[in-house]
Each structure stands twice: as C-alpha cells, then as structure tokens.
Motif scaffolding. Structure first.
Motif: not given
Length: 354
Positions: A171-198
């Motif tokens: 239950x740690x805070x999530x950063x949006x600075x994950x993944x190389x942006x060319x492989x980054x899921x749309x929910x991360x770009x948009x600021x939604x809390x994400x899960x394993x689907x990324x």
C-alpha cells in the motif's frame, strides 16, 4: 519496504568486494544503465557464467538506495522460470553487486539484428505473460516491461530489472514516473491509480514491436507518446472508459476532437485474426476492460502451443548453425589497480540465429 529493513538482513551470502574478486572473474561489460553497469563474469569455483550487476549509490542513501533494496528483496522471493534468478550479493563503498544467472542478450539487442517471426514472437510473449502472471499473483507489478528488460537464450525468456517493481500488498504511494513513456499505459498518463494491467499494456506494445520491428507508440516525449496512443487506440471518452473525463490529467492532455480507434485496421493488414484480437484486448484503453496476463495465457491464440517443444526445436536448429571455436585472452582491470587475466573459449556464430 518498512524502515527497519536493512541491507545487512538481505542475505547470509553477502560479501565484501575483495571476496567478490576471489570468487568471480569479470570478463566483459554487457551494458550500462542509469544506476550502474552489468558485467559478464565467471564463478571460479563452479565455472558457471553469471551476470554481475554493479549498482552505485550515494553516501546520502543510508548505505543503499531504496530502488536497489526493492530489487534485491523482490529477486530473492522469485521462484519462477521466467524471472531472472538471484545467486549472490556483494557490497563495497558506494556500490552493490547483484549476481544473477546469465542470459545471452536482451530483446532490444536482438531486434537490432533481426525481425522475429510470428511463431517466435508467440513463444516469447507467452513466456513473458507466464512471468507476469506469477508476479501479479504475488501482488507485484513490474512497471518497466520493455525489450531491454526481457532477456533470452535461444528464445528462452527471463524478465529482469525489477528495480521499478511495486508490491501492491504494501500500500505504498504510486508514482507516475514508471515505464519508458513509449510503453506507458494510458491510465498512468491520465493520473488514475493503476494496477497490474500496466504490465499487460506494455506487453501488448512489445508484441507489436517484435513483429513489426518498431514501436507504434514511440515518441520523443511523454506527450508525444500519449498522442500516439490516441492516434491508434482512439480518444478516451465516457463511452469507452467510464469516469475517464474526471481523471486529474484529462483536461490537460485531451483537448481536441475525439479520434477513432484505428488499431484494428493497422493490425488486420499484417496479422491473423486471433492475434489481432489478443493484441486488441491487451491494448484496451480502459484498464478495467483490459485482459489480465493470466487470461491472456488462456486466449485462443495460444491454444495448442507447447512451449517446451518449441524451445527444444529452436535449440536444435541453433546447433545446426556452423560455428568455429576460438580462444581469446582478455585482461580485466579492477578500479583498485589489480588485474584479472581471462582465457576463454567462445563459439563464434557464422550467421544469425533466427
């Protein structure tokens, strides 16, 4: 990772760097990264070839930085054929050495040399999904799936570099600075809390890249890559993603007329229907509707796939490649001025293996 977790508790096999030099010979540099260098080495006792990942940290990191601790902690938990295995640990001033199993190369290196066939790609992606299913069942998200972090030997796949991984159970805070942006899921770009689907999204991007030999979401910046998502996957709207317009980055990233989803049109020109359907389900905008790694393994596209048989055939074909044996001598200079002389026998490939 709680505050009481310390480096000294990681392993009973920890060594000082002098002991590392007594046990391993460093043969050559395999690659460089943001945090350090990866070497090819040999265990002088067992003669086993290993990969030695040298990670730097600053004096302000209280001995070792959190990202390195995270990777070591997770690697030591892994008991999965598709995840790189941890072997040993060493440390010195401002450096930590993680000793892992050795693999021939990463997929990025392979892509620069060859285009994979559809069957080879199927074998690769199935194994990646197996590894991700294992991680996700433990509550761990890799968060950095890309060709650099998928290693192979004869198309036997190992996922590596878990420094960006997150254990959702903590239950740690999530950063949006994950993944190389060319492989980054749309929910991360948009600021939604994400899960394993990324991880599933990134694997879908990798799937296309292995077949077409380019990443359709490649962009020079975060915004450029997000625009590529809209170009191929369409604009996220309330019709295809309930609640998306209320996400914190929606209004700043989406301010143009809605675009249609053209991904299927692109893929249908090049790929068989079942494969198109699988990739489409992996690259669904709404993560709640996106297929999971476990369900992807059960997709009809993979029905009848015998991984062991496929890998055996690939390895048998490689043995038929003409090779010549060559002996070479190499001197490795340690930073303290000492030297290691290595005499090795290698197999020089006469042609590409794929």
């Amino acid at each position: 990772m709680n505050q009481q977790f310390t480096f000294q508790r990681i392993s009973s096999l920890q060594m000082q760097t002098n002991e590392l030099k007594k046990k391993y010979i460093l043969q050559k540099v395999l690659g460089y990264g943001q945090y350090g260098t990866v070497y090819q080495g040999v265990n002088m006792c067992t003669r086993e070839t290993v990969a030695i990942k040298e990670l730097r940290h600053s004096n302000t990191d209280q001995g070792i930085n959190v990202q390195v601790l995270r990777e070591i902690e997770i690697l030591k938990l892994m008991k999965c054929q598709q995840i790189i295995s941890f072997k040993d640990l060493a440390y010195g001033q401002n450096k930590v050495y993680i000793i892992m199993e050795y693999m021939e190369e990463d997929l990025l290196t392979a892509l620069k040399r060859d285009t994979f066939s559809e069957q080879e790609t199927k074998v690769i992606i199935f194994q990646v999904l197996q590894g991700l299913t294992y991680l996700h069942q433990l509550g761990i998200i890799h968060r950095d799936i890309k060709p650099n972090n998928i290693l192979h030997t004869n198309l036997e796949i190992k996922i590596c570099d878990l420094g960006m991984a997150q254990n959702l159970n903590k239950l740690k805070p999530q950063t949006t600075r994950i993944q190389n942006h060319s492989y980054r899921a749309p929910e991360v770009f948009l600021g939604q809390k994400y899960c394993s689907k990324v991880d599933v999204w990134a694997t879908g991007v990798l799937f296309i890249q292995l077949i077409l030999k380019y990443n359709i979401f490649q962009g020079q910046s975060d915004i450029a890559s997000f625009k590529q998502i809209i170009k191929f996957c369409g604009t996220p709207t309330e019709e295809n993603w309930q609640g998306v317009t209320s996400l914190r980055n929606y209004s700043s990233l989406i301010n143009e007329e809605p675009q249609p989803r053209i991904l299927l049109t692109l893929l249908n020109k090049k790929l068989p229907p079942l494969l198109v359907n699988l990739i489409d389900s992996m690259l669904t905008l709404d993560p709640s509707q996106r297929i999971s790694a476990q369900d992807a393994l059960l997709h009809p596209y993979f029905h009848g796939l015998n991984i062991e048989k496929c890998l055996h055939k690939i390895q048998a074909n490689r043995k038929k490649i003409n090779t010549e044996q060559q002996t070479y001598t190499e001197v490795f200079n340690y930073s303290d001025g000492s030297k290691a002389i290595i005499v090795s026998k290698i197999l020089k490939k006469s042609k590409n293996c794929f």
